[in-house]
Enzyme design. Sequence first.
Site, PDB file in Angstrom:
ATOM      1  N   ARG A 124       0.830  -1.208   0.000  1.00  0.00           N
ATOM      2  CA  ARG A 124       0.000   0.000   0.000  1.00  0.00           C
ATOM      3  C   ARG A 124       0.866   1.260   0.000  1.00  0.00           C
ATOM      4  O   ARG A 124       0.430   2.321   0.437  1.00  0.00           O
ATOM      5  CB  ARG A 124      -0.956  -0.025   1.184  1.00  0.00           C
ATOM      6  CG  ARG A 124      -2.037  -1.113   1.061  1.00  0.00           C
ATOM      7  CD  ARG A 124      -3.261  -0.758   1.857  1.00  0.00           C
ATOM      8  NE  ARG A 124      -4.270  -1.804   1.828  1.00  0.00           N
ATOM      9  CZ  ARG A 124      -5.283  -1.826   0.974  1.00  0.00           C
ATOM     10  NH1 ARG A 124      -5.386  -0.889   0.058  1.00  0.00           N
ATOM     11  NH2 ARG A 124      -6.183  -2.792   1.013  1.00  0.00           N
ATOM     12  N   GLY A 141      -6.430   4.379  -4.825  1.00  0.00           N
ATOM     13  CA  GLY A 141      -5.151   4.953  -4.411  1.00  0.00           C
ATOM     14  C   GLY A 141      -4.102   4.774  -5.502  1.00  0.00           C
ATOM     15  O   GLY A 141      -3.320   5.696  -5.800  1.00  0.00           O
ATOM     16  N   ASP A 191     -14.082  -4.135  -4.100  1.00  0.00           N
ATOM     17  CA  ASP A 191     -15.065  -3.137  -3.657  1.00  0.00           C
ATOM     18  C   ASP A 191     -15.854  -2.533  -4.819  1.00  0.00           C
ATOM     19  O   ASP A 191     -16.891  -1.912  -4.590  1.00  0.00           O
ATOM     20  CB  ASP A 191     -14.366  -1.991  -2.910  1.00  0.00           C
ATOM     21  CG  ASP A 191     -13.718  -2.459  -1.621  1.00  0.00           C
ATOM     22  OD1 ASP A 191     -14.055  -3.554  -1.154  1.00  0.00           O
ATOM     23  OD2 ASP A 191     -12.869  -1.725  -1.091  1.00  0.00           O
ATOM     24  N   GLY A 198     -16.028  -3.489   2.462  1.00  0.00           N
ATOM     25  CA  GLY A 198     -16.531  -2.256   1.862  1.00  0.00           C
ATOM     26  C   GLY A 198     -16.609  -1.170   2.920  1.00  0.00           C
ATOM     27  O   GLY A 198     -17.549  -1.139   3.706  1.00  0.00           O
ATOM     28  N   HIS A 199     -15.551  -0.329   2.964  1.00  0.00           N
ATOM     29  CA  HIS A 199     -15.537   0.748   3.970  1.00  0.00           C
ATOM     30  C   HIS A 199     -16.455   1.894   3.590  1.00  0.00           C
ATOM     31  O   HIS A 199     -17.202   2.410   4.404  1.00  0.00           O
ATOM     32  CB  HIS A 199     -14.117   1.286   4.146  1.00  0.00           C
ATOM     33  CG  HIS A 199     -13.352   0.528   5.181  1.00  0.00           C
ATOM     34  ND1 HIS A 199     -13.735   0.494   6.500  1.00  0.00           N
ATOM     35  CD2 HIS A 199     -12.243  -0.230   5.088  1.00  0.00           C
ATOM     36  CE1 HIS A 199     -12.900  -0.252   7.182  1.00  0.00           C
ATOM     37  NE2 HIS A 199     -11.974  -0.710   6.346  1.00  0.00           N
ATOM     38  N   GLU A 232     -18.720  -3.484   6.020  1.00  0.00           N
ATOM     39  CA  GLU A 232     -17.861  -3.248   7.197  1.00  0.00           C
ATOM     40  C   GLU A 232     -17.825  -1.774   7.615  1.00  0.00           C
ATOM     41  O   GLU A 232     -17.544  -1.460   8.771  1.00  0.00           O
ATOM     42  CB  GLU A 232     -16.435  -3.744   6.925  1.00  0.00           C
ATOM     43  CG  GLU A 232     -15.707  -2.964   5.871  1.00  0.00           C
ATOM     44  CD  GLU A 232     -14.308  -3.486   5.573  1.00  0.00           C
ATOM     45  OE1 GLU A 232     -13.611  -3.938   6.488  1.00  0.00           O
ATOM     46  OE2 GLU A 232     -13.920  -3.433   4.389  1.00  0.00           O
ATOM     47  N   TYR A 285     -10.930 -11.839   4.924  1.00  0.00           N
ATOM     48  CA  TYR A 285     -10.053 -11.953   3.745  1.00  0.00           C
ATOM     49  C   TYR A 285     -10.372 -13.121   2.827  1.00  0.00           C
ATOM     50  O   TYR A 285      -9.842 -13.195   1.730  1.00  0.00           O
ATOM     51  CB  TYR A 285      -8.585 -11.964   4.192  1.00  0.00           C
ATOM     52  CG  TYR A 285      -8.227 -10.630   4.785  1.00  0.00           C
ATOM     53  CD1 TYR A 285      -7.831  -9.579   3.974  1.00  0.00           C
ATOM     54  CD2 TYR A 285      -8.378 -10.388   6.144  1.00  0.00           C
ATOM     55  CE1 TYR A 285      -7.568  -8.332   4.499  1.00  0.00           C
ATOM     56  CE2 TYR A 285      -8.121  -9.140   6.685  1.00  0.00           C
ATOM     57  CZ  TYR A 285      -7.708  -8.110   5.845  1.00  0.00           C
ATOM     58  OH  TYR A 285      -7.465  -6.866   6.362  1.00  0.00           O
ATOM     59  N   ILE A 286     -11.246 -14.019   3.292  1.00  0.00           N
ATOM     60  CA  ILE A 286     -11.717 -15.107   2.428  1.00  0.00           C
ATOM     61  C   ILE A 286     -12.248 -14.506   1.123  1.00  0.00           C
ATOM     62  O   ILE A 286     -12.110 -15.083   0.046  1.00  0.00           O
ATOM     63  CB  ILE A 286     -12.880 -15.874   3.125  1.00  0.00           C
ATOM     64  CG1 ILE A 286     -12.455 -16.440   4.466  1.00  0.00           C
ATOM     65  CG2 ILE A 286     -13.505 -16.923   2.216  1.00  0.00           C
ATOM     66  CD1 ILE A 286     -11.686 -17.706   4.401  1.00  0.00           C
ATOM     67  N   ARG A 292     -11.199 -12.111  -0.584  1.00  0.00           N
ATOM     68  CA  ARG A 292     -10.183 -11.631  -1.528  1.00  0.00           C
ATOM     69  C   ARG A 292      -9.288 -12.730  -2.066  1.00  0.00           C
ATOM     70  O   ARG A 292      -8.446 -12.479  -2.925  1.00  0.00           O
ATOM     71  CB  ARG A 292      -9.309 -10.579  -0.844  1.00  0.00           C
ATOM     72  CG  ARG A 292      -9.936  -9.250  -0.931  1.00  0.00           C
ATOM     73  CD  ARG A 292      -9.157  -8.092  -0.388  1.00  0.00           C
ATOM     74  NE  ARG A 292      -7.768  -8.235  -0.077  1.00  0.00           N
ATOM     75  CZ  ARG A 292      -7.115  -7.373   0.703  1.00  0.00           C
ATOM     76  NH1 ARG A 292      -7.749  -6.347   1.234  1.00  0.00           N
ATOM     77  NH2 ARG A 292      -5.841  -7.522   0.932  1.00  0.00           N
TER      78      ARG A 292
HETATM   79  O1  F6P Z   1      -9.101  -2.687  -1.034  1.00  0.00           O
HETATM   80  C1  F6P Z   1     -10.123  -3.546  -0.836  1.00  0.00           C
HETATM   81  C2  F6P Z   1     -10.258  -3.999   0.579  1.00  0.00           C
HETATM   82  O2  F6P Z   1     -10.417  -5.384   0.528  1.00  0.00           O
HETATM   83  C3  F6P Z   1     -11.381  -3.342   1.381  1.00  0.00           C
HETATM   84  O3  F6P Z   1     -12.650  -3.815   1.109  1.00  0.00           O
HETATM   85  C4  F6P Z   1     -10.946  -3.626   2.781  1.00  0.00           C
HETATM   86  O4  F6P Z   1     -11.560  -2.776   3.678  1.00  0.00           O
HETATM   87  C5  F6P Z   1      -9.485  -3.378   2.691  1.00  0.00           C
HETATM   88  O5  F6P Z   1      -9.121  -3.716   1.366  1.00  0.00           O
HETATM   89  C6  F6P Z   1      -8.639  -4.151   3.664  1.00  0.00           C
HETATM   90  O6  F6P Z   1      -7.329  -3.754   3.495  1.00  0.00           O
HETATM   91  P1  F6P Z   1      -6.025  -4.458   4.072  1.00  0.00           P
HETATM   92  O7  F6P Z   1      -5.645  -5.541   3.112  1.00  0.00           O
HETATM   93  O8  F6P Z   1      -4.998  -3.371   4.059  1.00  0.00           O
HETATM   94  O9  F6P Z   1      -6.364  -4.967   5.422  1.00  0.00           O
END
Ligand code: F6P
Length: 346
Positions: A79, A118, A141, A184-185, A236, A269-270, A272
Amino acid sequence: MDHSKKGMRIGILTAGGDCPGINAAIRGVGKTAILEYGMEVIGISSGFLGLINKETIPLGEDDLSGILTHGGTILGTSREKPFKKKAGNELLFDKPQLIKKHYEELGLHALVCIGGNGTQRTASLLAEEGLNVIGIPKTIDNDVWGTEITFGFDSALWIATESIDRLHSTANSHKRIMVIEVMGHHAGWLALYSGVAGGGDVILLPEIPFDEKAVCDYMISRANRKKPYSIVVVAEGIVHPENKSAAQHIGEMIKKNTGLETRETILGYIQRGGSPSPMDRILATRYGSSAVEMIAQEKFGGMMAYVGGNIVEVPLSEVGEKLKTVPAGFSLIEKARKMEISFGDQ
Ligand code: F6P
């Protein structure tokens, strides 16, 4: 085959949170560049950090084989935001200048940046610095401005929907309220789509302010109508309680105010991980291949976008760090309301 671009060298990096489909996009870029245009491709390690530290990964044709179905990113990600200055901290070195220097030392003619909001913002700033940049939007997202869809979203939607499906049977057995939290923030695309696809009864999105009493009243009215259980899907980012997740907050609130038995699940994280869905593989491939066509035409400074079924280019300067949130009155929300799905606001 058009090998007129032989000798052109392009770099690819992947930045921000990972998602299913990134490797498919890398493959789309790499194979098109190498096989169609005769270009040379270099992988940059761990997002913009790899350009700061000049860490590269070879990307020959063989390295691109077999990665289409793999989750994550073979290049690694971070990041790192090279243009972000920390308040009160002297910069030890100028990261953007270092990136420019390494871009030149690596002999790059163009840089493909695969990432979310970003990343597209950083890509836009690098374009302003004179680098030849092309952006590719990815994130579960689906909140990148300028494109109708990002890859990663469809795969995450499958995972979230399957999870909600599984909650139905256990909710029914125990006659409980099940609260499930998806990522989803700021944008509620995943909560909205998985909530509707999974037959959720209440869907809470960051875009729609909700009333706790309205949520509880609806749970009680369902119980009174002999509905044996309820599914509540929350994004979230709907609330930010200290030391608690959104799901815990909503679950405890329902339990306290209704007396109904409630359980919480946080998908985390499941969502992703793992192999991309066929639609994400195709979208990522289309984005990757189109990005190289832009480079071959020497059209830089754009992000590939999906608009009306076509892959088009939108200026990175317009994408910036803008968020594409669920708009008020979005048609799926209106349809859901007519089917008695509550968004907690009325
Ligand atoms: O960028 C997408 C995302 O999966 C968001 O939905 C989530 O809030 C965030 O990344 C989590 O980020 P990190 O991997 O830095 O914990």
